[in-house]
Scaffold this active site. Structure first.
Site, PDB file in Angstrom:
ATOM      1  CD  GLU A 132      -2.819   1.177   2.388  1.00  0.00           C
ATOM      2  OE1 GLU A 132      -2.796   0.273   3.236  1.00  0.00           O
ATOM      3  OE2 GLU A 132      -3.557   2.171   2.440  1.00  0.00           O
ATOM      4  NE  ARG A 191       3.646  -7.730  10.478  1.00  0.00           N
ATOM      5  CZ  ARG A 191       3.055  -7.024   9.528  1.00  0.00           C
ATOM      6  NH1 ARG A 191       2.040  -7.499   8.861  1.00  0.00           N
ATOM      7  NH2 ARG A 191       3.498  -5.825   9.226  1.00  0.00           N
ATOM      8  CE  LYS A 202       3.162   0.125   4.837  1.00  0.00           C
ATOM      9  NZ  LYS A 202       2.551  -0.046   3.519  1.00  0.00           N
TER      10      LYS A 202
END
Ligand code: ATP
Ligand code: MG
Length: 541
Positions: free
Chosen positions: A29, A254, A264
């Protein structure tokens, strides 16, 4: 041979002719810069492309216009290229907005979606819990005609933001909360970085993502473990949208690194509040920050390979990454001598100037040699001389000897002090004590680095510590954990003259000190970033 469970699936799919060619995708994204966690996803997706001669698309998952920006779109490409990967197609979720909209209409016509007027709070409240089923929306049984009209009007801008949503009609009693009539479209008046003001409604990730994958012909849609519970919805979407040979989602753990921020949102906060100078601050765990600091891309790839692909979450010690960085630099960085806190030494019996030749990298003689002028006046590191030495101190002391790296053995003569601080050391060199000389075998325990007085270049050294300090007493508050001392600036260091022939961006091993990157060359001197220390705390474990 497959290196992990995902590769094993890919191999079996190829063997059984489920797919002729593998297509993966990396779907960031564009709401921030890529970080070391993304590197893991990049290595998996592009690794499969390379290993199985397939393809990998770069796809911007840009369904959230309020948080996204072209600055991020551009930075992501630069970082992927730097890491050593090249994508096949560059795609945008927003390029499929029309098709995604058509598929929403298709669901409505099939009776698989409805427009719901409940507020976000009401939807949450009626969703039920893990132990209780949800409550059906009063709008759930609107007619197909009414739903078609309302959804079209949502697109046309007839209704305010948040007043209506489109929901998939699945099962409010499902044991999987994601299947309880999830929202698949929302009204949002926001200018999109790629489509401008063309759209007033935006698809939700869970609806858009499987459609994007299916439209591109992705075979293996690889994501992180949090999405495991979303997989039934992923499959529901591809099935009800009518895709044949649909993509499949596979989840891996992850990457988490101890004391390292990998979100982020928090990284952006550090940028926005000025804790760091930008996304590419050398302290940041972003790919741009690591690049700026001097981490080799190869080290990051090797780190990802070392960490591996697992199905269970875990936390990696930052020492593992540092180990990989050191490993690459050990092979590639030229050795130079530098002193951080210069202490003048006068070699009383030295005459003239002698050129001393040293190997650029003792591990790689083919990397060549360079010379250092050796003369009467030199500097050594202040810490390498002690009037009252601590135990096991093998450097220069009154009455003692020490070897100068690549040059002679020095013998102490006298020293001067001012207010208890040593200002000068006088020595004699032992003739013929250079390597290969008749006196070279004199036993001297310590070897120290030095720089000549003439031609030594002034340098500032930026040294970095973690941006976060350890959790104290279980206090995980982000703001309380910001390390106020994550940057230490050392001025007045001196580096041997050869450094002036080197370009900005080159990386070095300062002998007996650390790896440094030459960041800036200006008239006032040089600026170095400390990349990583020489000591490996990972190997010891
Ligand atoms: P953040 O929480 O930092 O915003 P994200 O997962 O929302 O991260 P995306 O831009 O959606 O960020 O991520 C792109 C790809 O990178 C996704 O496939 C995601 O699963 C993967 N990814 C993100 N963070 C990690 C991580 N820490 N370890 C492994 N893969 C990751
Ligand atoms: Mg995401």
């Amino acid at each position: 041979m497959a290196n992990n469970f995902i590769e094993a699936i890919v191999e079996s799919d190829l063997e059984n002719n489920v797919h002729k060619e593998i297509l993966t995708r990396f779907p960031p994204e564009p709401n921030g810069y890529l970080h070391i966690g993304h590197a893991k996803s990049l290595c998996i997706n592009f690794g499969i492309k390379q290993k199985y001669h397939g393809k990998c698309n770069l796809r911007y998952d840009d369904t959230n216009p309020t948080k996204e920006d072209v600055e991020y779109v551009e930075s992501i490409k630069e970082d992927i290229r730097w890491l050593g990967f090249e994508w096949d197609k560059e795609c945008y979720a927003s390029d499929y907005f029309e098709q995604t909209y058509e598929l929403a209409l298709k669901l409505i016509r099939q009776g698989d979606a409805y427009v719901c007027d409940l507020s976000a709070d009401e939807i949450r409240e009626t969703r039920g819990s893990l132990t209780e089923p949800g409550k059906e929306s009063p709008y759930r049984n609107r007619s197909v005609e009414e739903n078609l009209r309302l959804f079209t009007e949502m697109r046309e801008g007839k209704y305010p933001d948040g007043s209506k949503v489109l929901r998939a009609k699945i099962d409010m009693a499902s044991s999987n909360l994601n299947m309880r009539d999830p929202v698949i479209y929302r009204i949002l008046r926001a200018t999109h970085h790629h489509t401008g003001d063309a759209w007033l409604i935006y698809p939700m990730y869970d609806f858009a993502h499987p459609i994007e994958d299916a439209l591109e012909g992705v075979t293996h849609s690889i994501c992180t473990l949090e999405f495991e519970d979303h997989r039934p919805l992923y499959d529901w979407v591809t099935e009800h949208c009518g895709f044949t040979n649909p993509p499949h989602q596979y989840e891996f753990a992850r990457l988490n690194i101890k004391n390292t921020i990998m979100s982020k949102r928090y990284l952006k906060k550090l940028v926005d509040t000025g804790v760091v100078t930008g996304w590419d601050d050398p302290r940041m765990p972003t790919l741009s920050g690591m690049r700026k600091r001097g981490y080799p891309a190869q080290a990051i790839r090797e780190f990802c390979a070392m960490v591996g692909v697992a199905k269970a979450n875990s936390e990696v010690d930052p020492a593992v990454l540092e180990h990989c960085v050191r490993d690459v630099l050990n092979d590639t960085a030229d050795r130079v001598m530098a002193v951080e806190d210069p202490l003048p030494v006068i070699i009383e019996n030295a005459e003239g100037v002698e050129e001393i030749a040293v190997l650029n990298n003792p591990n790689h003689p083919e990397a060549g040699m360079h010379t250092i002028p050796f003369e009467k006046e030199i500097f050594i590191e202040r810490a390498d001389f002690a009037v009252v030495p601590p135990p096991k101190y093998h450097r220069l002391v009154p009455g003692g000897m020490v070897r100068l790296k690549g040059a002679y053995i020095l013998e102490y003569v006298s020293h001067e002090e001012e207010n208890g601080r040593v200002t000068l050391v006088r020595c004699n060199l032992i003739p013929d004590s250079k390597e290969g000389g008749v006196n070279a075998s004199i036993k001297v325990k310590g070897v120290v680095q030095w720089v000549p007085k003439h031609g030594a270049v002034k340098a500032t050294l930026n040294k970095y510590e973690s941006l976060l300090v350890d959790e104290v007493d279980g206090n995980k508050q982000f703001d309380d954990r910001i390390n106020p001392n994550s940057l230490e600036v050392t001025k007045g260091a001196l580096v041997e003259p050869w450094i002036m022939e080197k370009e900005e961006g080159s990386c070095f091993q300062f002998m007996r000190s650390a790896y440094y990157k030459l960041a800036e060359k200006t008239e006032n001197g040089l600026l170095f970033y400390r990349i990583v220390g020489l000591k490996d705390s990972f190997n010891k474990k």
